[in-house]
Design an enzyme around this catalytic site. Sequence first.
Site, PDB file in Angstrom:
ATOM      1  N   GLY A  72      27.219  -7.434  42.933  1.00 34.08           N
ATOM      2  CA  GLY A  72      26.864  -7.535  41.706  1.00 34.08           C
ATOM      3  C   GLY A  72      25.452  -6.926  41.582  1.00 34.08           C
ATOM      4  N   THR A  73      24.567  -6.860  42.353  1.00 31.30           N
ATOM      5  CA  THR A  73      23.116  -6.360  42.215  1.00 31.30           C
ATOM      6  C   THR A  73      23.326  -4.962  41.706  1.00 31.30           C
ATOM      7  OG1 THR A  73      22.441  -7.956  43.674  1.00 31.30           O
ATOM      8  CG2 THR A  73      21.047  -5.560  43.434  1.00 31.30           C
ATOM      9  N   ASN A 151      23.269 -18.502  37.334  1.00 29.37           N
ATOM     10  CA  ASN A 151      23.532 -19.009  38.766  1.00 29.37           C
ATOM     11  C   ASN A 151      22.929 -20.378  38.848  1.00 29.37           C
ATOM     12  OD1 ASN A 151      21.354 -16.934  38.261  1.00 29.37           O
ATOM     13  ND2 ASN A 151      20.944 -17.435  40.288  1.00 29.37           N
ATOM     14  N   GLN A 179      28.511 -14.722  37.691  1.00 34.18           N
ATOM     15  CA  GLN A 179      28.767 -16.175  37.957  1.00 34.18           C
ATOM     16  C   GLN A 179      29.785 -16.733  37.017  1.00 34.18           C
ATOM     17  OE1 GLN A 179      27.892 -17.962  40.272  1.00 34.18           O
ATOM     18  NE2 GLN A 179      26.270 -16.970  41.215  1.00 34.18           N
ATOM     19  N   HIS A 201      32.636 -11.589  45.745  1.00 35.58           N
ATOM     20  CA  HIS A 201      32.359 -12.520  46.796  1.00 35.58           C
ATOM     21  C   HIS A 201      32.290 -13.959  46.005  1.00 35.58           C
ATOM     22  CE1 HIS A 201      27.769 -12.844  46.868  1.00 35.58           C
ATOM     23  NE2 HIS A 201      28.146 -11.873  46.214  1.00 35.58           N
ATOM     24  N   CYS A 324      10.837 -19.867  48.360  1.00 38.62           N
ATOM     25  CA  CYS A 324       9.973 -20.625  49.390  1.00 38.62           C
ATOM     26  C   CYS A 324       8.787 -19.636  49.678  1.00 38.62           C
ATOM     27  CB  CYS A 324      10.367 -21.121  50.665  1.00 38.62           C
ATOM     28  SG  CYS A 324       9.418 -22.390  51.786  1.00 38.62           S
TER      29      CYS A 324
HETATM   30  N1  PLP Z   1      23.725 -11.972  38.998  1.00 34.03           N
HETATM   31  C1  PLP Z   1      24.052 -13.430  39.221  1.00 34.03           C
HETATM   32  C2  PLP Z   1      23.946 -14.173  38.058  1.00 34.03           C
HETATM   33  C3  PLP Z   1      24.065 -13.775  40.370  1.00 34.03           C
HETATM   34  O1  PLP Z   1      24.324 -15.108  40.693  1.00 34.03           O
HETATM   35  C4  PLP Z   1      24.140 -13.043  41.554  1.00 34.03           C
HETATM   36  C5  PLP Z   1      24.079 -13.360  43.036  1.00 34.03           C
HETATM   37  O2  PLP Z   1      23.864 -14.782  43.164  1.00 34.03           O
HETATM   38  C6  PLP Z   1      23.914 -11.603  41.355  1.00 34.03           C
HETATM   39  C7  PLP Z   1      23.711 -11.157  40.089  1.00 34.03           C
HETATM   40  C8  PLP Z   1      23.906 -10.696  42.405  1.00 34.03           C
HETATM   41  O3  PLP Z   1      25.262 -10.590  43.083  1.00 34.03           O
HETATM   42  P1  PLP Z   1      25.179  -9.968  44.685  1.00 34.03           P
HETATM   43  O4  PLP Z   1      24.847 -10.956  45.546  1.00 34.03           O
HETATM   44  O5  PLP Z   1      26.696  -9.743  44.655  1.00 34.03           O
HETATM   45  O6  PLP Z   1      24.493  -8.593  44.650  1.00 34.03           O
END
Ligand code: PLP
Length: 382
Positions: A72-73, A151, A179, A201, A324
């Site tokens: 996603g990133t 998220n 999400q 994932h 944290c």
């Molecule tokens: N965007 C949202 C809303 C997410 O919840 C996440 C991961 O938790 C990401 C982006 C990033 O996805 P990834 O972990 O597959 O890089």
Amino acid sequence: MSDLTYFDNNATTRPLDEVVAAMLPFLRNQYANPSSVHQFGQSVRHAVECARTQVADLIGADAKEIVFTSSGTESIQLAICGALAFRKPRKQVIVSSVEHSAVGKMTAQLEREGIEVVEIGVDKNGLLNHEELAERLSEDTALVSVMWANNETGAIFDVARIAKIVKARGVPLHLDAVQAIGKIDLRVSDLPVAFVSMAAHKFHGPKGAGALYVRRRTRLAPTILGSQESQRRGGSENVAGIVGMGVAAEHAAKHFVTDARRISALRDRLERSICSSSELAKVNASSAPRIPNTTNIGFRGLQAEALLLLLSEAGVCASAGAACSSGSLEPSHVLQAMSVDPEYAHGSLRFSLSRFTTDEEVDRVIELVPSIVNRLAALGAR
Ligand code: PLP
């Protein structure tokens, strides 16, 4: 880990058995490079293209509009950087104040490079301020990037309304749907959106596979140069991951409506029971439309870290929307943006469910949480 009670599905989900089964041949015998012209390579290419169609079908897109990435990133950062490259001399990016760090880290870097980053606020339910968005869009806006579903709280933005406002100003819109995918209906065909980010994932596919939807005729500069993915994302494909993502997408398309019904009933029962058993508990973003699997509950005067540790000792995996740092918990930027009372924000926990969550697991958490909360409250663990 057999008696693990897993309520951290927004962090990642368990891959479906059929996903793992579909991936295995591509980790063993079907190892050819899909760019190779020989038959062996072309049979693997065929598997990649089938997965592209499965992912496209999940969001009502054309297969040609899907670019596979690693996460996603990566999808998010490809959309932001890839769009900006073609929007010069415009130098402003608009985001919301509750974005995931995949957006936040990127925009912080862009700011250092001279891009103006505008953050639009949210209300106490975590929903975007549409008037502020309309006001801040300008001749200098290169891109708007907001999330579809949050998220931490599960709050769903009104993306149809946002897309309309943004389109009226001729600005491309990127939606972080990481999400939302597989949990609610996402049809890009009905929505004037340029880019949509996804990660396998989060909907029972494998890690290491993501995708970016790029609307036809939208220009996107690659951030990794190479010939793959129609020159939009270089590097030999993670074929097993892509195949797994395709199977997970097909499964989500078939089952998300029935899954959502069952999962939201479990979530609502969990939420109601916890709140009725503890006067310290309050649900964050309770009046927002939310994805069916997520609840974020604040416990007044308690520390999320202590709650999580005791839950973890009892085999329950949950999460806090807090980072944290040097031993002290900073309330999450999402809860801060929503102006959640710090007394609750410091003690906020996220429980995220999935199609694998059972009634018995919900019962277990319902039984456990009040005793942990009472224990910490009695200790004055503030
Ligand atoms: N965007 C949202 C809303 C997410 O919840 C996440 C991961 O938790 C990401 C982006 C990033 O996805 P990834 O972990 O597959 O890089």
